[in-house]
Design an enzyme around this catalytic site. Structure first.
Site, short mmCIF file in Angstrom:
data_model
loop_
_atom_site.label_atom_id
_atom_site.label_comp_id
_atom_site.label_asym_id
_atom_site.label_seq_id
_atom_site.Cartn_x
_atom_site.Cartn_y
_atom_site.Cartn_z
N LYS B 130 108.95 65.61 -4.00
CA LYS B 130 108.40 66.37 -5.13
C LYS B 130 107.22 67.25 -4.69
O LYS B 130 107.06 68.36 -5.17
CB LYS B 130 107.96 65.40 -6.24
CG LYS B 130 109.15 64.81 -6.99
CD LYS B 130 108.75 63.93 -8.16
CE LYS B 130 110.00 63.47 -8.91
NZ LYS B 130 109.70 62.50 -9.99
N ASN B 153 102.19 57.09 -1.30
CA ASN B 153 101.97 56.22 -2.45
C ASN B 153 100.52 55.74 -2.43
O ASN B 153 100.11 55.01 -1.53
CB ASN B 153 102.94 55.04 -2.35
CG ASN B 153 102.85 54.12 -3.54
OD1 ASN B 153 101.93 54.19 -4.34
ND2 ASN B 153 103.84 53.25 -3.67
N ASN B 190 102.75 54.75 -14.28
CA ASN B 190 102.66 53.29 -14.27
C ASN B 190 101.20 52.83 -14.17
O ASN B 190 100.31 53.57 -13.73
CB ASN B 190 103.51 52.71 -13.13
CG ASN B 190 103.00 53.13 -11.76
OD1 ASN B 190 102.08 52.56 -11.21
ND2 ASN B 190 103.61 54.18 -11.21
N CYS B 232 85.82 53.18 -18.48
CA CYS B 232 86.76 53.44 -17.39
C CYS B 232 88.11 52.85 -17.80
O CYS B 232 88.24 52.26 -18.87
CB CYS B 232 86.26 52.86 -16.07
SG CYS B 232 86.74 51.17 -15.72
N CYS B 256 116.38 52.85 -18.26
CA CYS B 256 115.28 53.74 -17.89
C CYS B 256 114.53 54.17 -19.13
O CYS B 256 115.03 54.09 -20.24
CB CYS B 256 115.81 54.96 -17.13
SG CYS B 256 116.77 56.08 -18.14
N CYS B 309 82.92 44.94 -18.03
CA CYS B 309 84.11 45.46 -17.33
C CYS B 309 84.39 44.66 -16.05
O CYS B 309 83.46 44.26 -15.34
CB CYS B 309 83.89 46.94 -16.97
SG CYS B 309 85.31 47.69 -16.15
#
Lengths: 418, 418
Positions: B130, B153, B190, B232, B256, B309
């Site tokens: 891509k 990745n 994701n 955040c 999917c 957090c």
């Protein structure tokens, strides 16, 4: 001489070798030329199979997600896009990638480098007509879509005639609809062209959607127009439009309108999303949706037709709409009753031990007051009855927050910011 | 033998003729191969000249329209886009067409036919990574943009390291900023990848924008994240996200997520519009903006960081933000005073004959109550003082219509519809 003959044989061998190399090169170039533009082949049926080679898997998944009942019916629909510029070209690409049945594209302009600040057209297409360049790109993206290119100006007498004729061509239509197209999308940049689309759609009773982006590039809108039922473009112009001055005149003075790929992409996305909701029957189609990008504010409203509209075709559609009211009411009542009876077939809750049921208030009210009853002699109504009143132009806030002063102030602020 | 020699001379003439034809053909093919991909040449300065051949005329017009003060500074900015899918690729194309200085693109995936229901990639790019396909298309659209392609990745240890290093590369940067980029756009699908972007940006104190589209394809959101100042991604996940299950796992089961070019186009448009507002300093940057396409509803909110957090880098940024409060307050006060003094130089209205002036209430209040004053011995505060309170996570409605029940009901309806 023997030497010479020997030399000639050697020359011929060299020549043979060169020819063989040349032949091989021609073969290589031929295969290279063939393989460069790999086109995707046509697909007979839309499959929901989840494999990388299926261009429709992510769309058919809308059915499994419970959003759309029958996605594949998108192949039965024809959509006409008038104006293949910053909004229209992106709308055309979105519908093409969604697998729409047929697209009719109208534009008279050519691609220029000055268009490169918006999505879709590429520098190598400079000089081509926008319709031809679009058909070329779109057919490569999805060869399943039937594409028709009309390179012409719909505001000329001849152009307008071709435009209305093409909308009525029913060769593709499944003929449930009046014309040969299911929806017209107006993506033009001037008042004159909008009025031409309005005229054609009023004459044909054709539902259409309007879109526009402001000259300062930071706001836009979309609007649904159903002849006779909603305001037409001549009943009341939308709140945010380009000034209506012909772009060619502006160019001559060395001045041009600003534009951004973001605003036009958002407007095209909202327009085609509402097109999908309208065609495939999911969600709520917005009657009017504005986009003020400086404040990320999205005003909505609804406009009834104007009984004093200057467009005679609009007035005819308004009359028809009023005449069809009893039939519409009867069908709505029948539908409500059918739904009610299907609901009362069993108890509302499975654990409804005491069979408690809710009595419908509207039916009781309906039996005591009959709106179309004539009044007893000597009495007149102080206010117009609803049958007359509903056809006056009333902007209605769909948000039902009109009594909120903060909200109103925000709307005013946003409008003033344009 | 004389006959034979004559024949040989004739054979040579024919051969010469064939070679000449062949040579001409090779020349023709060469020139054809050269002219097919007409690339637009680089442009040294952005001109506002209104001619068809100027790719920046409609953008520079934003200055004349009073929207942007200095459009050409867009060339000084670097933007990193993580995830070059349905949202990221369109965001990259929009920024490229706007003439952004430098784009860094991160993705590990390859183009498949299953991606064709979203904008940007074309069937002939199937099989390419891509990032490479995007760089190829984008450099043809606008050769002025510096493009960097990272095919990797970012959730792997090595990928994360390369990612944070590349963000800190200052060779392009005008070095006013902490890192080598001005903004990071997260366009991943994701949870794991979002957490990786969050981690990197928290560590570097890098401002970023989050984007997402729901698995049923009909809603999405964008969010601005300023480490230490706003929540955040680990402080509180956004309201609408993909479920966080890895797409590859889903594929294996033959299932999917759905996707639409419309929703993704709108989200990309809203994301890049807010990017332009943030970089070029116009309009209001939205802290959070949702898009519910079924109802055309756009919820907004604001989230403060969570003092509990789980991300330690976030807690460090929160501490720094609190420590910098006095400096921020002083600079805000100085700015307000400068503005006030420039306003009081002359009467507010030219026809203000009696020199009526408005006294600023906030100044009087400020002098009587000093928030940071210690309380007299024996007294304790009933409620937490504002300095402590402001760092608790409080969703704030920016619309200021929280007291409107209709509005709240509509927000709830819209959220339930997801």
């Amino acid at each position: 001489m023997e030497e010479e003959l020997k030399g000639m044989v050697e020359d011929l061998q060299v020549l043979k070798g060169s020819l063989a190399t040349l032949e091989k090169r021609v073969q290589n170039v031929t295969s290279l030329a063939k393989t460069t533009p790999t086109r995707r082949s046509k697909v007979k049926d839309m499959s929901s199979e989840v494999i990388d080679s299926n261009p429709y898997s992510r769309l058919m998944a809308l059915q499994r997600m419970g959003i759309v009942e029958n996605y594949e019916q998108i192949r039965d629909f024809s959509v006409a896009i008038v104006g293949v510029g910053g909004v229209g070209s992106v709308a055309a690409e979105m519908l093409t990638r969604c697998g729409i049945g047929r697209l009719l594209l109208y534009d008279y302009d050519t691609v220029e480098l000055a268009n490169m600040n918006r999505l879709f057209f590429r520098p190598e297409q400079v000089g081509m007509t926008k319709t031809d360049a679009a058909v070329h790109t779109l057919s490569e993206i999805n060869p399943d879509v039937v594409l028709e290119s009309y390179t012409m100006n719909i505001t000329t007498v001849k152009g307008f005639e071709t435009f209305t004729e093409s909308l009525q061509n029913k060769k593709f239509s499944t003929s449930k609809h009046g014309t040969g197209v299911d929806l017209v999308l107006s993506c033009v940049d001037n008042y004159e062209a909008r009025m031409a689309v309005n005229q054609a759609c009023n004459e044909l009773g054709q539902t259409w959607m309007e879109s526009g982006v402001s000259e300062d590039a930071v706001s836009g809108h979309i609007q649904l127009l159903v002849p006779g039922e909603t305001a037409c473009f001549a009943c009341a112009p939308p709140l945010v439009v380009a000034s209506g001055v012909d772009e060619r005149t502006l160019k001559r003075e060395g001045v041009c309108a600003a534009s951004l790929p973001t605003t036009m992409g958002v407007v095209a996305g909202l327009l085609v999303q509402n097109t999908l909701k309208y065609l495939l029957g999911f969600g709520q189609v917005s009657p009017y949706l504005g986009y003020n990008s400086l404040k990320d504010f999205f005003p909505t409203m609804e406009m009834k037709p104007n009984p004093q509209c200057s467009n005679s075709a609009c007035l005819n559609r308004q009359k028809e709409y009023i005449l069809a009211k009893p039939a519409r009411d009867a069908s709505a009542k029948a539908k409500m009753e059918a739904e009610a009876s299907s609901q009362t077939e069993g108890p509302l809750h499975l654990d409804n031990e005491w069979n408690i049921s809710v009595v419908d208030d509207s039916e009781i009210e309906g039996s005591t007051s009959n709106k179309s009853d004539a009044l007893p002699e000597g009495l007149v109504r102080e206010l117009p009855i609803s049958d007359n009143y509903e056809n006056k132009m009333i902007p209605v806030e769909t948000n039902a927050v009109t009594d909120d002063l903060d909200y109103l102030r925000k709307q005013l602020d946003a409008l003033n910011a344009d």
